[in-house]
Design an enzyme around this catalytic site. Structure first.
Site, PDB file in Angstrom:
ATOM      1  N   SER A  47       0.791  -1.231   0.000  1.00 53.00           N
ATOM      2  CA  SER A  47       0.000   0.000   0.000  1.00 53.00           C
ATOM      3  C   SER A  47       0.825   1.283   0.000  1.00 53.00           C
ATOM      4  O   SER A  47       0.337   2.325  -0.423  1.00 53.00           O
ATOM      5  CB  SER A  47      -0.954   0.014   1.192  1.00 53.00           C
ATOM      6  OG  SER A  47      -0.230   0.164   2.394  1.00 53.00           O
ATOM      7  N   LYS A  86       0.336   5.210   6.795  1.00 44.58           N
ATOM      8  CA  LYS A  86      -0.240   5.847   5.603  1.00 44.58           C
ATOM      9  C   LYS A  86       0.201   7.303   5.557  1.00 44.58           C
ATOM     10  O   LYS A  86       0.756   7.842   6.497  1.00 44.58           O
ATOM     11  CB  LYS A  86      -1.773   5.804   5.633  1.00 44.58           C
ATOM     12  CG  LYS A  86      -2.388   4.428   5.710  1.00 44.58           C
ATOM     13  CD  LYS A  86      -2.282   3.667   4.425  1.00 44.58           C
ATOM     14  CE  LYS A  86      -2.950   2.302   4.596  1.00 44.58           C
ATOM     15  NZ  LYS A  86      -2.430   1.331   3.694  1.00 44.58           N
TER      16      LYS A  86
END
Length: 185
Positions: free
Chosen positions: A47, A90
């Site tokens: 990711s 993230k």
């Protein structure tokens, strides 16, 4: 003769006590560092590629946000909103109070006609999926986060609890330590 026998025993006891003190101090310092200064997280998926590669271990600085708040573009380590036992890594895209709009794979903030400049993205996001579009109003005290590999990222777009609460942010990701060492930007 007896005093000579007691000296080695006394010396051995002192040596053992010195070692025990050193070990206890080392454990206390290690616990302090891992609980107050540094957070260690592993990125198990792609990711965040190409910034962070699958399997990389990342160190974050816990004090990063003691006196400051996260900025757009910061890579953060936080407790996953849908399961707080899990740490996620993230990039901050939307700040508290902002409206984040996703159109044709690009991110627009507060109705701007100019998309965010995101040179860290692995590849252009695919626009053929429903997830490529949407509008999100970020509540106060929360953040909207996305992975750098937008085509393969479990991020704010997909969670039941869409936003990351400020008090669930553990620190700013700072350094990849293993197996691909490097400073994160």
């Amino acid at each position: 003769m007896q005093p000579e026998n007691k000296a080695p025993s006394s010396s051995l006891k002192k040596e053992l006590i010195d070692w025990l003190i050193a070990i206890v101090v080392a454990v206390i310092v290690a616990v302090f560092i891992t609980q107050v200064v540094i957070v260690n997280a592993e990125v198990p998926s792609e990711s965040m590629e190409n910034t962070i590669i699958t399997g990389d271990r990342v160190l974050g600085l816990r004090p990063s946000y003691w006196f400051n708040v996260p900025k757009r573009g910061d890579i953060i380590i936080f407790r996953f909103p849908d399961d707080e036992e899990v740490l996620f890594v993230k990039r901050v895209v939307g700040l508290p109070g902002e409206t984040v709009e996703l159109r044709e794979g690009k991110v627009y903030i507060n109705g701007s006609s100019v998309a965010l400049d995101e040179p860290y993205l692995k590849e252009p996001p695919r626009t053929s999926t429903m997830e490529a579009s949407g509008t999100y109003v970020v509540p106060e005290g929360h953040y909207f986060v996305m992975g750098d590999n937008r085509n393969n990222s479990n991020d704010s777009r997909y969670w039941n609890n869409t936003f990351v609460a400020e008090d669930k942010i553990i620190g700013r990701a700072w350094l990849r330590v293993y197996p691909n060492p490097g400073v994160l930007k």
